[in-house]
Scaffold this active site. Structure first.
Site, PDB file in Angstrom:
ATOM      1  N   ARG A  79       0.814  -1.223   0.000  1.00 23.41           N
ATOM      2  CA  ARG A  79       0.000   0.000   0.000  1.00 23.41           C
ATOM      3  C   ARG A  79       0.842   1.264   0.000  1.00 23.41           C
ATOM      4  NH1 ARG A  79      -2.740  -3.414   3.529  1.00 23.41           N
ATOM      5  NH2 ARG A  79      -1.822  -2.274   5.269  1.00 23.41           N
ATOM      6  N   GLU A 116       5.381  -9.474  15.597  1.00 19.07           N
ATOM      7  CA  GLU A 116       4.842  -9.976  16.859  1.00 19.07           C
ATOM      8  C   GLU A 116       4.497 -11.464  16.776  1.00 19.07           C
ATOM      9  OE1 GLU A 116       1.596  -7.662  14.655  1.00 19.07           O
ATOM     10  OE2 GLU A 116       3.619  -7.196  15.263  1.00 19.07           O
TER      11      GLU A 116
END
Length: 191
Positions: A79, A116
């Protein structure tokens, strides 16, 4: 609109400029629990669907950059490419994509970084930047800052100078700018 009023033999011009002030927050849609439970995804699709909102976003991103001469806009897959290309065109600068592994056809530099939930890798063409070039690093969202920091490391490895890390959206509660503390960070919309 330009109207000409004829007073004797001179012409006086009246210029009317219509500004539409758009609140770009109104063009960001929240998608709950995407891509996983508990995340409120900031979807820029409505902004992309509005020519006025896109023009406003590009104009405001350029204001964040200021009048510094930029050689290249480096944008992060995928993006980041959307506004990165538009910024490069407006800045009369080159465009450099940073991509996921195996997407660039030439010789690349790569860097692995922690997520994460695991690890990922970013790559840049090894000949994409020259030493000393002034660069804007752009992505759509600054979240935890890991991806942006990895992109900065790749740019730095090539000897280019990052003038600014530039984002459409910044998620302030994730403190991503802390990972970019040696760079100027600018974001248009803050949540």
């Amino acid at each position: 609109k330009i109207n000409c009023y004829n007073y004797s033999d001179s012409c006086t011009f009246k210029i009317t400029i219509n500004f539409i002030m758009l609140d770009l927050h109104n063009y960001i849609r929240e998608i709950p629990n995407f891509p996983k439970e508990g995340i409120q995804f900031k979807d820029i699709t409505p902004l992309l669907q509005s020519p006025e909102a896109m023009k406003t976003a590009v104009s405001q991103l350029l204001e964040l950059i200021g009048d510094v001469k930029i050689d290249k806009v480096v944008a992060i897959e995928s993006r980041g490419f959307l506004f990165g290309m538009l910024l490069a065109e407006k800045l009369n600068a080159g465009f450099v994509p940073i991509r996921k592994p195996g997407k660039l056809p030439g010789e690349t530099f790569s860097e692995i970084y922690e997520l994460e939930y695991g690890k990922d890798t970013l790559e840049i063409h090894s000949d994409a930047l020259k030493k000393g070039e002034k660069v804007i690093l752009h992505d759509d969202v600054l979240a935890t800052g890991g991806t942006a920091r990895t992109a900065c490391n790749l740019v730095k490895k090539m000897g280019a100078e990052i003038v600014q890390c530039n984002f459409l959206i910044e998620l302030l509660f994730l403190n991503g700018r802390n990972k970019l503390n040696s760079y100027e960070v600018a974001s248009l919309l803050k949540y």
